[in-house]
Design an enzyme around this catalytic site. Structure first.
Site, PDB file in Angstrom:
ATOM      1  N   GLY A   7       0.787  -1.225   0.000  1.00 50.67           N
ATOM      2  CA  GLY A   7       0.000   0.000   0.000  1.00 50.67           C
ATOM      3  C   GLY A   7       0.815   1.269   0.000  1.00 50.67           C
ATOM      4  O   GLY A   7       1.796   1.418  -0.745  1.00 50.67           O
ATOM      5  N   ASP A  51       8.323  -4.022   8.100  1.00 51.62           N
ATOM      6  CA  ASP A  51       6.974  -4.564   8.049  1.00 51.62           C
ATOM      7  C   ASP A  51       6.923  -5.800   8.941  1.00 51.62           C
ATOM      8  O   ASP A  51       7.939  -6.464   9.148  1.00 51.62           O
ATOM      9  CB  ASP A  51       6.591  -4.939   6.615  1.00 51.62           C
ATOM     10  CG  ASP A  51       5.085  -4.981   6.397  1.00 51.62           C
ATOM     11  OD1 ASP A  51       4.529  -3.996   5.883  1.00 51.62           O
ATOM     12  OD2 ASP A  51       4.450  -5.993   6.772  1.00 51.62           O
ATOM     13  N   ASP A  71       7.078  -5.694  14.463  1.00 49.20           N
ATOM     14  CA  ASP A  71       5.727  -5.247  14.791  1.00 49.20           C
ATOM     15  C   ASP A  71       5.876  -3.962  15.593  1.00 49.20           C
ATOM     16  O   ASP A  71       6.392  -3.980  16.715  1.00 49.20           O
ATOM     17  CB  ASP A  71       5.017  -6.320  15.612  1.00 49.20           C
ATOM     18  CG  ASP A  71       3.594  -5.927  16.013  1.00 49.20           C
ATOM     19  OD1 ASP A  71       3.201  -4.758  15.785  1.00 49.20           O
ATOM     20  OD2 ASP A  71       2.873  -6.787  16.550  1.00 49.20           O
ATOM     21  N   VAL A  72       5.452  -2.845  15.032  1.00 49.40           N
ATOM     22  CA  VAL A  72       5.699  -1.557  15.687  1.00 49.40           C
ATOM     23  C   VAL A  72       4.980  -1.425  17.019  1.00 49.40           C
ATOM     24  O   VAL A  72       5.326  -0.556  17.830  1.00 49.40           O
ATOM     25  CB  VAL A  72       5.319  -0.374  14.773  1.00 49.40           C
ATOM     26  CG1 VAL A  72       6.166  -0.393  13.512  1.00 49.40           C
ATOM     27  CG2 VAL A  72       3.830  -0.380  14.440  1.00 49.40           C
ATOM     28  N   TYR A 123     -10.778   3.746  14.808  1.00 46.85           N
ATOM     29  CA  TYR A 123      -9.826   4.241  13.810  1.00 46.85           C
ATOM     30  C   TYR A 123      -9.688   5.760  13.877  1.00 46.85           C
ATOM     31  O   TYR A 123      -8.579   6.293  13.889  1.00 46.85           O
ATOM     32  CB  TYR A 123     -10.281   3.799  12.421  1.00 46.85           C
ATOM     33  CG  TYR A 123      -9.303   4.106  11.321  1.00 46.85           C
ATOM     34  CD1 TYR A 123      -8.062   3.469  11.284  1.00 46.85           C
ATOM     35  CD2 TYR A 123      -9.613   5.009  10.314  1.00 46.85           C
ATOM     36  CE1 TYR A 123      -7.157   3.735  10.269  1.00 46.85           C
ATOM     37  CE2 TYR A 123      -8.710   5.282   9.291  1.00 46.85           C
ATOM     38  CZ  TYR A 123      -7.486   4.645   9.272  1.00 46.85           C
ATOM     39  OH  TYR A 123      -6.593   4.916   8.269  1.00 46.85           O
ATOM     40  N   MET A 127      -5.924  -2.407   2.113  1.00 51.32           N
ATOM     41  CA  MET A 127      -6.688  -2.116   3.315  1.00 51.32           C
ATOM     42  C   MET A 127      -8.104  -1.645   2.992  1.00 51.32           C
ATOM     43  O   MET A 127      -9.051  -1.930   3.734  1.00 51.32           O
ATOM     44  CB  MET A 127      -5.967  -1.055   4.165  1.00 51.32           C
ATOM     45  CG  MET A 127      -6.675  -0.735   5.478  1.00 51.32           C
ATOM     46  SD  MET A 127      -5.843   0.540   6.469  1.00 51.32           S
ATOM     47  CE  MET A 127      -4.398  -0.352   7.036  1.00 51.32           C
TER      48      MET A 127
END
Length: 246
Positions: free
Chosen positions: A16, A36, A57-58, A150, A187
């Site tokens: 994306g 990623d 994984d942030v 979100y 997404m």
């Protein structure tokens, strides 16, 4: 004096908008660290841009320091960080589990904070300033039904950028937000793939089409460029006029 190649770290670079950003920054000459949580996706984009793939994984504790350390180990410096890693969880607020909201905040807000502050510590050590671009959303500015988790997280991303911009202004570190509207990515495939939902979304967009990831990447390229050094604490909508129309 020879020009120093700039080093850019992009989270969510496997697909994306993040992948488009990685390609755009590589095209202008940056060395790109592609972060990623999907190792295959990170490797694929890194291979395209001749960069470094890092699996992380942030939302995990210490991820920011880890990915910055990997970047510096490989390239010796860091100049740009773009936090594109994000998740979108939807549902009616009255029945939305709190854990879903926590997950959204952990990835979209705390993940951005962790990576941005880890990068800033490196910028301060180098003493040459730096560029931070957080990827927000039109939902940083506008609410939609079913978007409590979100929109809350992306609204927080906007205020995070403003707070960090003020904190780091005297250090030459700029912090800005790119706020995409409806964008044609995996997404959003569920929404854009349903004719009724697509029409409802695009009815809010004066241009009546979704953005391409590459269009968002151009905005990131501007905000992360050396020439944008007097632009900080702003949100740049890339939304086809959605936020302007109200």
């Amino acid at each position: 004096m020879a020009r120093v190649t700039r080093v850019a770290l992009v989270t969510g670079a496997g697909a994306g908008i993040g992948a488009a950003v990685a390609r755009r920054l590589a095209a202008r000459g940056d060395d790109v660290v592609c972060v990623d949580r999907d190792p295959a996706a990170a490797q694929a984009v890194a291979a395209q841009v001749g960069g470094l793939a890092v699996t992380a994984d942030v939302a995990a504790a210490g991820a920011g320091d880890e990915v910055v350390e990997r970047a510096v180990e490989r390239y010796g410096r860091l100049d740009v960080v773009v936090t594109s890693a994000g998740i979108e969880r939807t549902g009616a607020a009255a029945t939305l589990p709190t854990d879903v909201v926590r997950e959204s905040l952990a990835v979209n807000v705390l993940g951005s904070y962790d990576v941005a502050t880890a990068a800033a510590r490196r910028f301060l050590t180098q003493g040459e300033g730096g560029r931070v671009v957080l990827v927000g959303s039109v939902n940083s500015l506008r609410a939609l039904p079913g978007q409590a988790a979100y929109a809350t997280s992306k609204g927080a991303v906007l205020m995070l950028a403003r707070a960090l911009a003020v904190d780091w202004a005297l250090d030459g570190i700029t912090v800005n937000v790119v706020a995409p509207g409806v964008t044609d990515t995996a997404m959003s495939a569920g929404s854009l793939g349903d004719p009724g939902r697509r029409d409802a979304l695009l009815a809010r967009v004066p241009m009546r089409r979704p953005a391409r990831s590459e269009e968002v990447a151009e905005a990131v390229a501007f905000l992360s460029a050396p020439e944008s050094g007097y632009v900080t604490g702003v949100v740049l909508p890339v939304d086809g006029g959605w936020s302007a129309a109200g």
